[in-house]
Scaffold this motif. Structure first.
Motif, short mmCIF file in Angstrom:
data_model
loop_
_atom_site.label_atom_id
_atom_site.label_comp_id
_atom_site.label_asym_id
_atom_site.label_seq_id
_atom_site.Cartn_x
_atom_site.Cartn_y
_atom_site.Cartn_z
N SER A 1 -57.60 46.45 -10.55
CA SER A 1 -56.79 45.23 -11.05
C SER A 1 -57.27 44.37 -11.97
O SER A 1 -58.33 43.72 -11.69
N LEU A 2 -56.76 44.21 -13.04
CA LEU A 2 -56.93 43.38 -14.18
C LEU A 2 -56.00 42.22 -14.08
O LEU A 2 -55.04 42.38 -14.22
N ALA A 3 -56.43 40.79 -14.17
CA ALA A 3 -55.68 39.82 -14.52
C ALA A 3 -55.02 39.84 -15.75
O ALA A 3 -55.76 40.22 -16.80
N PRO A 4 -53.94 39.33 -16.14
CA PRO A 4 -53.35 39.01 -17.62
C PRO A 4 -54.57 38.24 -18.33
O PRO A 4 -54.86 37.08 -17.92
N ALA A 5 -54.86 38.84 -19.27
CA ALA A 5 -56.20 37.91 -20.20
C ALA A 5 -56.47 38.98 -21.31
O ALA A 5 -56.01 40.16 -21.50
N GLN A 6 -57.27 38.49 -22.09
CA GLN A 6 -57.87 39.14 -23.30
C GLN A 6 -59.40 39.81 -22.72
O GLN A 6 -59.92 39.17 -22.02
N TYR A 7 -59.66 41.30 -23.01
CA TYR A 7 -60.79 42.00 -22.81
C TYR A 7 -61.33 42.41 -23.72
O TYR A 7 -60.70 42.99 -24.87
N TRP A 8 -62.66 42.87 -23.52
CA TRP A 8 -63.52 43.79 -24.36
C TRP A 8 -64.17 44.91 -23.88
O TRP A 8 -64.43 44.75 -22.84
N ILE A 9 -64.18 46.06 -24.65
CA ILE A 9 -65.10 47.09 -24.17
C ILE A 9 -66.33 47.16 -25.26
O ILE A 9 -65.83 47.18 -26.43
N ASP B 1 -51.26 42.13 -20.29
CA ASP B 1 -49.86 41.34 -20.40
C ASP B 1 -49.55 41.10 -18.85
O ASP B 1 -49.13 39.81 -18.66
N SER B 2 -49.72 41.82 -17.89
CA SER B 2 -49.66 41.48 -16.53
C SER B 2 -50.54 42.15 -15.76
O SER B 2 -51.23 43.09 -16.14
N TYR B 3 -50.71 41.93 -14.39
CA TYR B 3 -51.62 42.53 -13.52
C TYR B 3 -51.55 44.19 -13.76
O TYR B 3 -50.31 44.61 -13.63
N ALA B 4 -52.90 45.04 -14.04
CA ALA B 4 -52.78 46.22 -14.22
C ALA B 4 -54.04 46.78 -13.85
O ALA B 4 -54.96 46.31 -13.71
N ALA B 5 -53.86 48.23 -13.61
CA ALA B 5 -55.11 48.91 -13.20
C ALA B 5 -55.69 49.51 -14.81
O ALA B 5 -54.61 49.96 -15.43
N LEU B 6 -56.86 49.58 -14.79
CA LEU B 6 -57.45 50.10 -16.30
C LEU B 6 -58.02 51.43 -15.97
O LEU B 6 -58.71 51.61 -14.93
N SER B 7 -58.04 52.48 -16.77
CA SER B 7 -58.63 53.55 -16.74
C SER B 7 -58.94 53.99 -18.21
O SER B 7 -58.08 54.13 -18.85
N ALA C 1 -56.05 53.46 -20.72
CA ALA C 1 -54.77 53.28 -20.22
C ALA C 1 -54.58 51.88 -19.11
O ALA C 1 -55.23 51.84 -18.20
N LEU C 2 -53.57 51.27 -19.43
CA LEU C 2 -53.10 49.90 -18.46
C LEU C 2 -51.97 50.62 -17.54
O LEU C 2 -50.83 50.78 -18.13
N ILE C 3 -52.16 50.65 -16.42
CA ILE C 3 -51.03 51.16 -15.37
C ILE C 3 -50.76 49.80 -14.75
O ILE C 3 -51.45 49.22 -13.87
N ALA C 4 -49.16 49.40 -14.67
CA ALA C 4 -48.97 48.35 -13.94
C ALA C 4 -49.15 48.40 -12.50
O ALA C 4 -48.98 49.38 -11.78
N ALA C 5 -49.50 47.16 -12.13
CA ALA C 5 -49.83 47.33 -10.69
C ALA C 5 -48.55 47.26 -9.73
O ALA C 5 -47.76 46.65 -10.02
N VAL C 6 -48.52 48.35 -8.82
CA VAL C 6 -47.26 48.81 -7.90
C VAL C 6 -47.91 48.45 -6.63
O VAL C 6 -49.06 48.80 -6.19
N PRO C 7 -47.28 47.58 -5.78
CA PRO C 7 -47.71 47.32 -4.31
C PRO C 7 -47.72 48.50 -3.51
O PRO C 7 -46.97 49.22 -3.67
#
Length: 172
Positions: A114-122, A60-66, A139-145
């Motif tokens: 960093s992932l942009a807001p969008a739909q993704y597949w694994i 939904d918003s910029y996030a890091a993915l693990s 886990a999607l972790i909100a991007a913090v500057p």
């Protein structure tokens, strides 16, 4: 858009639609926070000696993915792919790291800063003998500057303020 890209997108959509029943994905509301969203997934009814599952999720918003996955079997399980795709154009964004502890236990990981807001597949692919299963999480972790970003912002605002103050002295 060329014909190859269209065919790839159509085949990925078809694979995703047919494979969605193979993996069960759930939002983990109990362990999610305001800055982190957690999803869990697991295999369901694996048959035929191999699997090719597609897991869909949205950012939904910029996030890091693990993301992580682990599989086990009474005899052998081997992951051949654990990759992240952009669902809009079917482009593979990241190839996951795959390892095995033994023939009966394997695992993998995907890390993206960093992932942009969008739909993704694994995409999860593998082969097995015996009675297999796999589980995993996203886990999607909100991007913090970073602090340096705030420092650059403060410096920029200070320079703009200094320039505006200097200008007002000369125009008076």
């Amino acid at each position: 858009m060329n014909l190859k890209a269209i065919l790839l997108a159509v085949s990925l959509i078809g694979a995703a639609a047919s494979a969605q029943a193979a993996a069960v994905v759930e939002f983990d509301a109990d362990n999610s926070t305001a800055t982190e969203q957690l999803y869990t997934f697991q295999s369901k009814n694996l048959t035929g000696g191999s699997f090719d599952d597609w897991i869909s999720f949205s950012v939904d918003s910029y996030a890091a993915l693990s993301a992580g996955i682990n599989g086990n079997s009474t005899k052998s399980v081997i992951f051949t792919a654990f990759d992240l795709y952009d669902s809009q154009n079917g482009t593979r964004l990241t190839i996951g790291d795959l390892s095995s502890y033994s023939a009966k236990l394997t695992y993998g990981a995907i890390e993206v800063d960093s992932l942009a807001p969008a739909q993704y597949w694994i995409n999860i692919k593998g082969n097995y003998t015996g009675v297999p299963s796999y589980t995993g999480n996203i886990a999607l972790i909100a991007a913090v500057p970073e602090p340096s970003t705030y420092g650059m912002l403060a410096l920029g605002l200070g320079l703009i303020g200094f320039a505006a103050r200097s200008r007002s002295k000369f125009s008076a």
